[in-house]
Scaffold this motif. Structure first.
Motif, mmCIF file in Angstrom:
data_model
loop_
_atom_site.group_PDB
_atom_site.id
_atom_site.type_symbol
_atom_site.label_atom_id
_atom_site.label_comp_id
_atom_site.label_asym_id
_atom_site.label_seq_id
_atom_site.Cartn_x
_atom_site.Cartn_y
_atom_site.Cartn_z
ATOM 1 N N PRO A 103 0.831 -1.214 0.000
ATOM 2 C CA PRO A 103 0.000 0.000 0.000
ATOM 3 C C PRO A 103 0.859 1.256 0.000
ATOM 4 C CG PRO A 103 -0.686 -1.527 1.726
ATOM 5 C CD PRO A 103 0.603 -2.046 1.176
ATOM 6 N N TRP A 104 0.486 2.218 -0.823
ATOM 7 C CA TRP A 104 1.147 3.527 -0.875
ATOM 8 C C TRP A 104 2.663 3.398 -1.070
ATOM 9 C CZ3 TRP A 104 -1.429 7.218 3.238
ATOM 10 C CH2 TRP A 104 -2.782 7.364 2.922
ATOM 11 N N GLY A 105 3.098 2.303 -1.693
ATOM 12 C CA GLY A 105 4.515 2.108 -1.950
ATOM 13 C C GLY A 105 5.269 1.421 -0.836
ATOM 14 N N GLY A 106 4.613 1.190 0.290
ATOM 15 C CA GLY A 106 5.238 0.471 1.383
ATOM 16 C C GLY A 106 5.853 1.362 2.441
ATOM 17 N N LEU A 107 5.997 0.813 3.623
ATOM 18 C CA LEU A 107 6.576 1.529 4.766
ATOM 19 C C LEU A 107 8.099 1.462 4.698
ATOM 20 C CD1 LEU A 107 6.106 2.813 7.651
ATOM 21 C CD2 LEU A 107 6.357 0.476 8.531
#
Length: 416
Positions: A103-107
């Motif tokens: 999601p959203w490019g990852g943490l």
């Protein structure tokens, strides 16, 4: 029905997305980030200029983006269980997703992972974060709740030693000082007590706006705002608590709610049943909250997010570290430990005029039966659903929608 979503909800979501992408762009060895549980003292990181991502927020994004099942499968691939404390563990599994699926490019890899030793599992999850390359774990103690005085929500902002007990606060304050020293050693940054005092004051101001908003919604008939809008409007600023932006966002929500009430807006013009949702948000199926309006005239008018932001976070005192310890030492008690939790839910149910309660009970929420019993004793019917909000398999098996519909048909009579 009012046109479109709350502007405050749209703005908060957009802000959070841009903030997160900025975090991804800037993170690195010289710009460490922290990964923190919801019950950790976030304000320490804000005071030290260390960006932080909250475990529960990130889990909600993972679930909302339908990456929960893949994240849980990553846990099983590591030899870990995927059927316990999914909400807390989801982010750990998601960290091994391919970048294109995250999601959203990852943490980004966090330098620090911080939580309290809640239950038998949370500290183990965060210890596993500390075994990942580039991440260190710091754990705070979890202390037992004292019996709370009646009406704690009117006392806790200033009388927090009476509510939680001096010994508990002393211990957590000492551990916060240990955390500060630990972060100073690893970052080379100095902690500024005056900066923390400013952050605490802004957090208190934010809480006051949230309380005003909660009180407006409690009195409004029919409900002018859907909980699917109030949740992001209040929770995104909560994760930025103590910032000027968060105070402005809380005021914006209040003013928008007040304007909707003034115009006579309604989520459901034919509102006949007012519902309360106790438990964490069902992030993988937020549309469920509005699924019963047309057939039943049933509107969810309450969730814990705005209510606990209104009653649970304000703390005043001359020592900002002790006030911060008082903010976090019993935050989970207020939600889950009776009688302080059960009396608060009853107070909120009566104030909001709810006709029925849907109580989502996860495997780590103690005291749920006492909360349900306290509401039933006041003549408010309760539907308990045992499932994990972050695990779509669990909620599907629990037949959430079907059971709520049957509950409305059989136990929650329509208002005249």
């Amino acid at each position: 029905m009012p046109e479109g979503r709350l502007d405050s909800a749209v703005a908060a979501t957009a802000y959070q997305r841009e903030w997160f992408q900025s975090l991804r762009r800037s993170s690195g060895a010289d710009a460490p980030i922290a990964f923190v549980n919801a019950d950790a003292p976030h304000e320490v990181f804000r005071a030290m200029g260390i960006p932080y991502v909250v475990n529960q927020w990130w889990a909600s994004v993972i679930a909302a983006k339908r990456r929960g099942p893949d994240s849980l499968r990553r846990l099983t691939a590591l030899g870990l269980p995927d059927d316990s404390r999914q909400y807390d563990a989801l982010a750990l599994g998601a960290q091994d997703l391919p970048a294109e699926d995250a999601p959203w490019g990852g943490l980004p890899t966090p330098a620090f992972a911080v939580a309290e030793r809640g239950g038998d599992v949370t500290h183990k999850i965060f210890e596993l974060w500390g075994q990942r390359p580039g991440t260190e774990t710091f754990l705070l103690s979890r202390t037992a709740a004292d019996p709370a005085p009646e009406g704690w929500w009117e006392r806790v902002a200033d009388g927090w030693e009476e509510v939680f007990g001096r010994e508990r606060i002393d211990l957590l304050a000492a551990e916060i000082h240990d955390l500060i020293a630990w972060l100073e050693e690893r970052t080379g940054r100095s902690f500024d007590h005056s900066r923390l005092a400013e952050i605490m004051a802004l957090g208190n101001e934010q809480a006051q706006w949230n309380r005003r908003t909660r009180d407006l919604l409690a009195a409004a008939r029919p409900a002018p705002v859907a909980v699917t809008d109030s949740i992001p409007s209040v929770m995104v600023p909560q994760w930025h608590r103590g910032s000027e932006w968060a105070v402005t966002a809380a005021k914006r929500l209040h003013d928008e709610v007040a304007a909707r009430i003034e115009r006579g807006d309604a989520v459901c013009r034919e509102e006949r049943r007012r519902l309360m949702w106790i438990g964490r948000g069902l992030w993988s199926d937020l549309e469920m909250y509005r699924a019963f309006q047309e057939e039943f005239g049933a509107v969810f008018v309450w969730s814990m997010y705005l209510a606990i932001a209104a009653d649970g976070y304000a703390r005043s005192g001359p020592d900002p570290v002790r006030a911060l310890a008082a903010r976090f030492v019993g935050i989970t008690d207020l939600l889950y430990v009776p009688p302080m939790s059960s009396s608060w839910y009853v107070k909120e149910a009566l104030a909001h005029g709810v006709d029925g309660v849907v109580h989502l009970v996860a495997d780590d929420t103690p005291g749920a039966s006492f909360i349900s019993a306290a509401l039933e004793e006041r003549g408010i019917p309760v539907l308990e659903i045992r499932a994990n909000n972050a695990d779509a398999r669990s909620t599907e098996e629990a037949r959430v929608g079907e059971r709520i519909a049957e509950f409305l048909r059989t136990r929650v009579p329509a208002r005249p």
